[in-house]
Write an enzyme that holds these catalytic residues in place. Structure first.
Site, PDB file in Angstrom:
ATOM      1  N   ARG A  11      55.614 -65.589 -25.231  1.00 11.20           N
ATOM      2  CA  ARG A  11      55.459 -65.166 -26.622  1.00 11.20           C
ATOM      3  C   ARG A  11      54.532 -63.956 -26.743  1.00 11.20           C
ATOM      4  NH1 ARG A  11      55.521 -69.120 -30.671  1.00 11.20           N
ATOM      5  NH2 ARG A  11      53.597 -68.355 -31.583  1.00 11.20           N
ATOM      6  N   ARG A  62      51.523 -54.257 -24.383  1.00 15.21           N
ATOM      7  CA  ARG A  62      51.981 -52.935 -24.821  1.00 15.21           C
ATOM      8  C   ARG A  62      51.220 -51.821 -24.111  1.00 15.21           C
ATOM      9  NH1 ARG A  62      51.674 -54.939 -30.364  1.00 15.21           N
ATOM     10  NH2 ARG A  62      53.595 -56.096 -30.671  1.00 15.21           N
ATOM     11  N   ARG A  77      49.536 -81.339 -28.734  1.00 13.67           N
ATOM     12  CA  ARG A  77      48.127 -80.987 -28.920  1.00 13.67           C
ATOM     13  C   ARG A  77      47.831 -80.995 -30.403  1.00 13.67           C
ATOM     14  NH1 ARG A  77      44.817 -81.386 -24.838  1.00 13.67           N
ATOM     15  NH2 ARG A  77      43.600 -79.509 -25.317  1.00 13.67           N
ATOM     16  N   ARG A  80      39.485 -70.440 -30.933  1.00 13.61           N
ATOM     17  CA  ARG A  80      39.443 -69.250 -31.773  1.00 13.61           C
ATOM     18  C   ARG A  80      38.782 -69.558 -33.106  1.00 13.61           C
ATOM     19  NH1 ARG A  80      46.001 -68.821 -33.023  1.00 13.61           N
ATOM     20  NH2 ARG A  80      46.137 -70.768 -34.169  1.00 13.61           N
ATOM     21  N   GLU A  97      38.494 -73.547 -34.137  1.00 15.74           N
ATOM     22  CA  GLU A  97      39.526 -74.499 -33.708  1.00 15.74           C
ATOM     23  C   GLU A  97      39.182 -75.136 -32.362  1.00 15.74           C
ATOM     24  OE1 GLU A  97      43.445 -72.800 -33.749  1.00 15.74           O
ATOM     25  OE2 GLU A  97      43.353 -72.439 -35.911  1.00 15.74           O
ATOM     26  N   TYR A 156      58.410 -75.563 -30.259  1.00 15.76           N
ATOM     27  CA  TYR A 156      57.334 -74.676 -30.723  1.00 15.76           C
ATOM     28  C   TYR A 156      58.020 -73.537 -31.492  1.00 15.76           C
ATOM     29  CZ  TYR A 156      52.996 -71.885 -29.677  1.00 15.76           C
ATOM     30  OH  TYR A 156      51.845 -71.147 -29.716  1.00 15.76           O
ATOM     31  N   ASP A 163      58.239 -70.679 -34.710  1.00 14.95           N
ATOM     32  CA  ASP A 163      57.541 -69.896 -35.737  1.00 14.95           C
ATOM     33  C   ASP A 163      58.124 -70.247 -37.105  1.00 14.95           C
ATOM     34  OD1 ASP A 163      55.939 -68.623 -33.936  1.00 14.95           O
ATOM     35  OD2 ASP A 163      57.171 -66.826 -33.778  1.00 14.95           O
TER      36      ASP A 163
HETATM   37  N1  UDP Z   1      46.949 -67.145 -25.141  1.00 22.79           N
HETATM   38  C1  UDP Z   1      45.878 -66.905 -24.313  1.00 22.79           C
HETATM   39  N2  UDP Z   1      44.865 -66.084 -24.742  1.00 22.79           N
HETATM   40  C2  UDP Z   1      44.865 -65.531 -25.971  1.00 22.79           C
HETATM   41  C3  UDP Z   1      45.965 -65.777 -26.833  1.00 22.79           C
HETATM   42  C4  UDP Z   1      46.991 -66.602 -26.390  1.00 22.79           C
HETATM   43  O1  UDP Z   1      45.816 -67.418 -23.203  1.00 22.79           O
HETATM   44  O2  UDP Z   1      43.909 -64.814 -26.313  1.00 22.79           O
HETATM   45  C5  UDP Z   1      48.057 -68.030 -24.656  1.00 22.79           C
HETATM   46  C6  UDP Z   1      47.801 -69.489 -24.996  1.00 22.79           C
HETATM   47  O3  UDP Z   1      48.313 -70.301 -23.954  1.00 22.79           O
HETATM   48  C7  UDP Z   1      48.609 -69.699 -26.248  1.00 22.79           C
HETATM   49  C8  UDP Z   1      49.821 -68.809 -25.996  1.00 22.79           C
HETATM   50  O4  UDP Z   1      49.287 -67.694 -25.293  1.00 22.79           O
HETATM   51  O5  UDP Z   1      48.966 -71.025 -26.434  1.00 22.79           O
HETATM   52  C9  UDP Z   1      50.538 -68.380 -27.268  1.00 22.79           C
HETATM   53  O6  UDP Z   1      49.630 -67.737 -28.133  1.00 22.79           O
HETATM   54  P1  UDP Z   1      49.888 -67.549 -29.675  1.00 22.79           P
HETATM   55  O7  UDP Z   1      48.838 -66.651 -30.200  1.00 22.79           O
HETATM   56  O8  UDP Z   1      51.306 -67.200 -29.887  1.00 22.79           O
HETATM   57  O9  UDP Z   1      49.605 -69.041 -30.177  1.00 22.79           O
HETATM   58  P2  UDP Z   1      49.551 -69.704 -31.634  1.00 22.79           P
HETATM   59  O10 UDP Z   1      49.148 -68.656 -32.626  1.00 22.79           O
HETATM   60  O11 UDP Z   1      50.903 -70.280 -31.858  1.00 22.79           O
HETATM   61  O12 UDP Z   1      48.490 -70.723 -31.456  1.00 22.79           O
END
Ligand code: UDP
Length: 386
Positions: free
Chosen positions: A172, A176, A248, A278, A299, A347, A349
């Site tokens: 996901r 870039r 989770r 985060r 979180e 999972y 969106d």
């Molecule tokens: N991820 C990570 N570091 C980051 C952001 C994301 O390792 O700084 C990994 C982590 O395993 C996460 C996955 O990438 O579950 C998908 O991230 P996304 O931001 O899409 O997760 P969401 O917003 O759905 O929690």
């Protein structure tokens, strides 16, 4: 004609209810929570007045015209590109991984072409087809980026190191070679200006839809209805007969103060030693509003028990085995379909959930009118990878 029963007034159930109502099908939508909108529920924080996404940041983004048009019928979506940052022992970085992040981490001033060539030297070419999330990242971004941004965060988020997770989890995440720090590739992006809960309330406001909150589903209810659309957890529908599917959940801790607290909507803490994954400062999710005070929600990710809110389907090998047994059970059912993230154990969106519910309504109606074959038991196949 009998009504249909829709279990769950979240995005999946509410979109389906509206799509069916507009084609003349009446429904009763039930939800055991005290509010509609499921996990995209938003409500104002009493102390600061900030609209808070109660179950974590929900950034609406889509490239599907039909989804965009549908959502805009119920609220104005304020166009806004959300910004993310990541913090770790090396500093504060631009997210997702982009030219700025790469130059900063390696202390360089590379052009896009130079950075691309540089990252190629970091890629582990011995990995041909990645078998897990660690191999996926080592193959495509190399060890330094993997360790700085993904190893700790992913371990905290999923409770398992990346080597124990499917590669799809990190597919996901974009990388870039420009200074574009937009998290999403989608054509449209923003936030409904009245909040998600109000958006859903308007969607459900139709003469053919009746809604009961604080109402849990019971199998005995089904007899009164032509069909049941179930957006709750698949394993719960079957009373966990094959065991619980892994999820989770997230606990939130709020911190309030004056002005700006972290200065960005989402700040990822990528070190394993920091217990939370985060922080989100929700005032940035309503950029058209002004607030003197602010609130940051931190979180904490942990394993979900059956009583917890389910956030992320884990889909580990063991879960997929259990899932296959639930799928067999589902095939033996009568007039029941499963929709949404929990019903399909995927999972997804928000825009995918909306698209799938709209399309499932089309298919189900076509089948009901004898114009098409059965739409299948699930709005999206739970067994497919992803
Ligand atoms: N991820 C990570 N570091 C980051 C952001 C994301 O390792 O700084 C990994 C982590 O395993 C996460 C996955 O990438 O579950 C998908 O991230 P996304 O931001 O899409 O997760 P969401 O917003 O759905 O929690």
């Amino acid at each position: 004609m009998k009504r249909v029963l829709i279990t769950g007034a979240g995005l999946a159930g509410s979109v389906l209810a509206r799509a069916l109502a507009e084609r003349g099908v009446a429904s009763w939508v039930i939800d055991r929570r005290p509010h509609a909108a499921g996990m995209c529920h938003s409500a104002r924080d009493e102390e600061t007045g900030v609209m808070v996404h109660r179950f974590g940041p929900h950034i609406f983004h889509t490239s599907h015209e039909r989804v965009w048009e549908f959502v805009n019928r119920f609220d104005a979506v304020f166009p806004c590109i959300s910004k993310f940052r990541a913090v770790n022992r090396h500093g504060v970085f631009s997210m997702p991984i982009n030219l700025h992040t790469i130059n900063q981490l390696f202390g360089k001033t590379m052009t896009p072409a130079e950075a691309r060539a540089f990252i190629e030297t970091k890629q582990d070419r011995s990995i041909v087809s990645p078998r897990n999330a660690e191999e996926q990242l080592l193959r495509f971004v190399g060890r330094e980026i993997y360790e700085a941004f993904f190893e700790g965060y992913t371990t905290k988020q999923w409770g398992v190191p990346p080597c124990g997770l499917p590669a799809s989890i990190v597919k996901r995440i974009p990388v870039r070679f420009t200074y574009d720090d937009n998290y999403y590739f989608s054509k449209y992006q923003g936030f409904p200006m009245s909040g998600y809960t109000e958006l859903i309330r308007r969607m459900l406001d139709h003469e053919l839809i009746s809604v009961s909150l604080l109402t849990a589903y019971e199998h005995a209810m089904a007899a009164e209805f032509e069909h049941v659309f179930f957006s709750g957890p698949l394993d719960e529908y079957f009373a966990y007969a094959e065991g619980p599917l892994g999820y989770r959940t997230v606990n939130f801790r709020a911190e309030r103060g004056e002005g700006d607290l972290q200065g960005v909507g989402c700040l990822n803490y990528t070190e394993l030693s920091v217990p939370f994954t985060r922080g989100h400062e929700d005032k940035y999710f309503s950029p058209w509003e002004r607030h003197e005070k602010s609130v940051v929600m931190y979180e904490y990710s942990r394993e979900a028990g059956v009583e917890d809110d389910r956030f992320y389907p884990k889909r580990m090998a063991r879960d997929m085995e259990i899932l296959s047994r639930y799928l067999e059970r589902a095939e033996r059912l009568g007039n029941v379909s499963f929709i949404g993230r929990l019903g399909c154990y995927r999972y997804l969106d928000m825009d995918e959930v909306i698209r799938l519910s709209l399309e499932y309504a089309d298919k189900w109606l076509a089948w009901r009118e004898g114009r098409a074959a059965s739409p299948g038991r699930f709005a999206v196949s739970p067994a497919d990878s992803g």
